[in-house]
Every structure is written in structure tokens, then in C-alpha cells.
Design an enzyme around this catalytic site. Structure first.
Site, PDB file in Angstrom:
ATOM      1  N   GLU A  17     -13.012   1.303  -0.670  1.00 11.11           N
ATOM      2  CA  GLU A  17     -12.633   1.314   0.734  1.00 11.11           C
ATOM      3  C   GLU A  17     -13.895   1.185   1.574  1.00 11.11           C
ATOM      4  OE1 GLU A  17     -10.031   4.552   1.794  1.00 11.11           O
ATOM      5  OE2 GLU A  17      -9.122   4.574  -0.200  1.00 11.11           O
ATOM      6  N   LYS A  39      -2.509   1.326  11.949  1.00 12.55           N
ATOM      7  CA  LYS A  39      -3.463   2.339  12.401  1.00 12.55           C
ATOM      8  C   LYS A  39      -4.089   1.875  13.714  1.00 12.55           C
ATOM      9  CE  LYS A  39      -4.151   4.328   7.828  1.00 12.55           C
ATOM     10  NZ  LYS A  39      -3.096   3.569   7.133  1.00 12.55           N
ATOM     11  N   HIS A  77      -7.642   5.222  -2.154  1.00  9.44           N
ATOM     12  CA  HIS A  77      -6.285   5.626  -1.783  1.00  9.44           C
ATOM     13  C   HIS A  77      -5.336   5.513  -2.968  1.00  9.44           C
ATOM     14  CE1 HIS A  77      -2.368   5.322   0.332  1.00  9.44           C
ATOM     15  NE2 HIS A  77      -2.945   6.130   1.198  1.00  9.44           N
ATOM     16  N   ASP A 105     -10.730  -2.264   0.960  1.00  2.97           N
ATOM     17  CA  ASP A 105      -9.667  -1.806   1.861  1.00  2.97           C
ATOM     18  C   ASP A 105     -10.304  -1.382   3.180  1.00  2.97           C
ATOM     19  OD1 ASP A 105      -7.523  -0.749   3.159  1.00  2.97           O
ATOM     20  OD2 ASP A 105      -7.117   0.843   1.705  1.00  2.97           O
ATOM     21  N   HIS A 140      -9.252   1.872   7.537  1.00  2.00           N
ATOM     22  CA  HIS A 140      -9.819   2.757   8.550  1.00  2.00           C
ATOM     23  C   HIS A 140     -11.107   2.199   9.158  1.00  2.00           C
ATOM     24  CE1 HIS A 140      -6.999   6.077   7.725  1.00  2.00           C
ATOM     25  NE2 HIS A 140      -7.033   5.607   6.489  1.00  2.00           N
ATOM     26  N   ASN A 155      -3.944   8.229  13.304  1.00  2.00           N
ATOM     27  CA  ASN A 155      -4.812   7.088  12.997  1.00  2.00           C
ATOM     28  C   ASN A 155      -4.670   5.956  14.019  1.00  2.00           C
ATOM     29  OD1 ASN A 155      -5.804   8.262  10.573  1.00  2.00           O
ATOM     30  ND2 ASN A 155      -3.956   7.603   9.502  1.00  2.00           N
ATOM     31  N   SER A 191     -10.653   7.662   3.981  1.00  3.68           N
ATOM     32  CA  SER A 191      -9.753   8.219   4.986  1.00  3.68           C
ATOM     33  C   SER A 191      -9.825   9.730   5.130  1.00  3.68           C
ATOM     34  CB  SER A 191      -8.309   7.816   4.666  1.00  3.68           C
ATOM     35  OG  SER A 191      -7.911   8.311   3.397  1.00  3.68           O
TER      36      SER A 191
END
Length: 385
Positions: A180, A243, A134, A209, A212, A48, A184
Site C-alpha cells: 500500500e 474515500k 489490507h 494500493d 489512502h 475516510n 490505513s
């Protein structure tokens, strides 16, 4: 073997029989597009570290200078004696970068999630999560004691139904929606503008979130919230420093009042030793790098590589994550093994990280991959089919 160890051995055997046993790979090199494992060089398409900042000289320089000045540890929690100027400078940099009033850093993304949600809602309230959120977000919701509702991934109608139910059944309670920006394991995006409209219509709050999304989406890599111009309409943004930003830890950002409230109510912040100052220095260097021409060059290179892999491998993704869903756990392990033999590190992702029967290869393209490496992977994948 003791009775205790015998019990654990039996449970591990059950995991083994299900094709779900995991083991640690030991890297003998730094993180990067190429890594060394067991003396063998592999092309790494699993990391990541989207922008290659984990090895960037600007971060190493900042960390080294901070290490020489501040040492290796923070000494205590930040409310006792663990706050250094570097933590405060990092948080100011994050807030500026994310265009929010303030930010607060945490030792890990898990700590940020389980610290934020129970601080904001409790047993009288409702938390509504996307099914693919997550594990840290799910655990944070559970720890809060709030009533939990889960809606199918990106299903706006079910989210609307849950919001209506929450307002009807818990008229005095607070309602927190948790999603998110980039998921992910699938690499897809949340329909964030529609989610914001729904939560506002029903008087709910929203936590996004961006783990990513940062470094990948947005004009300067600020994430999906910024890309869509929704910063002022999202109560809580969460993100990681480990990440795309190449360091370690995580952050929550939003209003200045949110930051002050979390300092006073977030258990994972209050009762954790502060992250080492040199880690904060490296993270700050990463944030500031993204605001420069050099950082923008890395973001552009990442996007070019995403497009190149999508074109050559015959697949699409709005982000750097390309899932190849196989289904069966053992077949996914076999596919990962075949790639390993061909010189690629692309581990199989299995339950409980993803749901049963949806095991996959999770391919991640980074800014540090060369065109030749990407073409080699695409060609190898075609041959494995």
C-alpha cells in the site's frame, strides 16, 4: 433457539468475552465533520472522506442528473448489458488523473483486489506482501493459489530476501509484490522508491494500493506513486472511489493491455453487476473536481488541517491518519467511550483489523474540519491522558 442459532450465539459470546464484539452505529445524518447518532450531534474524526466530497454539490448534481437519465441500476454485468457511457467516461478520467494509459472500475475495493491478483498470478507463481496489507489484498493472494510470502512492515531487507528466494525456488514463476502507499491503520508511507528498485532488480511486478493516498498526496492529490514520479515503473495501481473521492467503488489502472486483460480474466469484474451509472457519474465529478482550483483548495485545506492537528496534539503523521496505539482491546474501547461522551466519534480499532495487543484509536483529519474542532479534539485528548 435453533441448534444453528445456538451455535452462532455461543461464538458471539466468545467474541464478547474477548472484548472484540462489534455492532453497527446508525447515522441519522449525511457523512461529514459532524454527524448525528441516536439524536446526538458528534464531531466525526473517523471518516475516510478526506476532502469532504461525499456531500459536495458537484457530486450530488452529477449523480442526480445521471439518476434522472440512466435510472438506479446497471441491469447486468458490463460484459452483458451493464456498461454505460458513464463507466467509460469515469475510467478515462481516472486514467488521465493517474497519468496511466487506462483504468477499469469495480464495485468495491475488495472486488478490485480479489479480481486482480488471481487474474495475474496462479499456483506456479509467488506473491510477496507487506504484513500490514489490507485484508482484501491478502484474500486476493490466497485465492490466486500462488505461494505467499509476507515481509515485516516496510522491511526492505526481508523483502529483498523474499525476492531472492522466489527467484531461486521458482525460477520460471512470476513474482508479484503487493504493498500500500499509505497504510490505513498507521498512516505511514511505504518506502516506494526503494521497493520499485528492488522489484526491478529481481524481475518482479508491483501492485500498489493507493486507497489512502489519492486525494492526500501528490501535486493534485494523485497519490504517492505520482508524487515520487514512479507511474511508469508500477505495473498496477489500485485505488478507491469511496474515500477521498466521495463516491463508491474502486479502480485498477495501468497499461491499456492490463485493462483489456482484466476485462477478460478478472472474475469479480466478469461476474458482478456493474455499479449504478449515477455512482460512476459522481466519481467522475470528483476526479474532475480535483483537477480544478476548487479541488486544489480542498487538498491544501486538508494538508493545513493535518499540520494543525499534529502541532496541537503533539504527534506527527505524513497523512491524515493519526493512530493512538493503546494495546489492550478493552482499554481502547474505554478510551473511545470517553471520547464519545465528550462529543467525538473516534471508534476503537481492534483485532482482527489490527494485530492482537495493538488496539488503537484511529483519528482522521479531513478538509471539512474547522480549526476550532481540531483544537477541541487536541485539548480533549490531552485531558484524557
Amino acid at each position: 433457539m435453533s441448534e444453528f442459532d445456538a451455535y452462532l450465539f455461543q461464538k458471539l459470546e466468545e467474541v464478547e468475552q474477548a472484548g472484540l464484539r462489534r455492532s453497527l452505529r446508525v447515522l441519522e445524518s449525511a457523512q461529514g465533520a459532524e454527524v448525528k447518532i441516536d439524536g446526538r450531534s458528534l464531531l466525526n474524526f473517523s471518516s475516510n472522506d478526506y476532502l469532504g466530497l461525499a456531500n459536495h454539490p458537484a457530486l450530488a448534481k452529477a449523480a442526480g442528473e445521471a439518476l434522472a437519465t440512466f435510472g438506479t441500476g446497471a441491469g447486468a454485468s458490463r460484459l452483458i448489458c451493464g456498461t454505460s457511457r458513464l463507466h467509460e467516461d469515469l475510467e478515462s478520467a481516472i486514467a488521465r488523473f493517474k497519468k496511466t494509459e487506462a483504468a477499469l472500475s469495480f464495485s468495491t475495493g475488495y472486488a478490485a483486489a480479489v479480481g486482480a491478483i488471481p487474474a495475474i498470478v496462479s499456483s506456479e507463481d509467488v506473491v510477496i506482501l507487506d504484513k500490514l496489507c489490507h485484508a482484501s489484498l491478502v484474500d486476493g493472494a490466497r485465492l490466486s493459489g500462488a505461494t505467499i510470502r509476507v515481509f515485516p512492515h516496510n522491511n526492505l531487507e526481508k523483502l529483498r530476501s523474499h525476492l531472492e528466494w522466489a527467484r531461486r525456488e521458482h525460477p520460471q514463476g512470476r513474482v508479484l509484490v503487493v504493498v500500500e502507499s499509505v497504510y490505513s491503520m498507521d498512516g505511514d508511507l511505504a518506502p516506494l522508491a526503494d521497493i520499485v528498485s528492488l522489484k526491478e532488480h529481481h524481475g518482479a511486478w508491483l501492485m500498489v494500493d493507493e486507497a489512502h493516498g489519492v486525494g492526500v498526496l501528490g501535486a493534485k492529490g494523485q497519490g504517492l506513486v505520482d508524487l515520487l514520479g514512479l507511474t511508469d515503473r508500477v505495473e498496477i495501481q489500485m485505488g478507491t472511489l469511496g474515500k477521498a473521492l466521495g463516491s463508491a467503488g474502486a479502480y485498477l489502472c495501468g497499461s491499456a493491455i492490463l485493462r483489456d486483460y482484466l476485462i477478460n480474466r478478472s472474475r469479480s469484474f466478469i461476474y458482478s453487476t456493474a455499479p449504478p451509472p449515477y455512482v460512476a457519474a459522481a466519481a467522475q465529478a470528483a476526479v474532475e473536481l480535483l483537477e480544478t482550483e476548487t479541488g486544489q483548495g480542498l487538498v491544501t485545506r486538508l494538508r493545513d488541517n493535518i499540520h494543525r492537528f499534529a502541532e496541537e496534539a503533539g504527534c506527527e503523521s505524513p497523512t491524515a491518519i493519526f493512530p493512538i496505539v493503546i494495546g489492550d482491546e478493552r482499554e481502547a474501547m474505554a478510551a473511545a467511550g470517553a471520547l464519545l461522551e465528550a462529543g467525538f466519534l473516534v471508534p476503537a480499532i481492534r483485532y482482527p483489523t489490527v494485530s492482537r495487543g495493538s488496539a488503537r484509536l484511529r483519528i482522521v483529519v479531513t478538509a471539512t474540519h474547522s480549526a476550532e474542532q481540531i483544537s477541541f479534539l487536541a485539548k480533549t485528548l490531552r485531558e484524557l491522558d
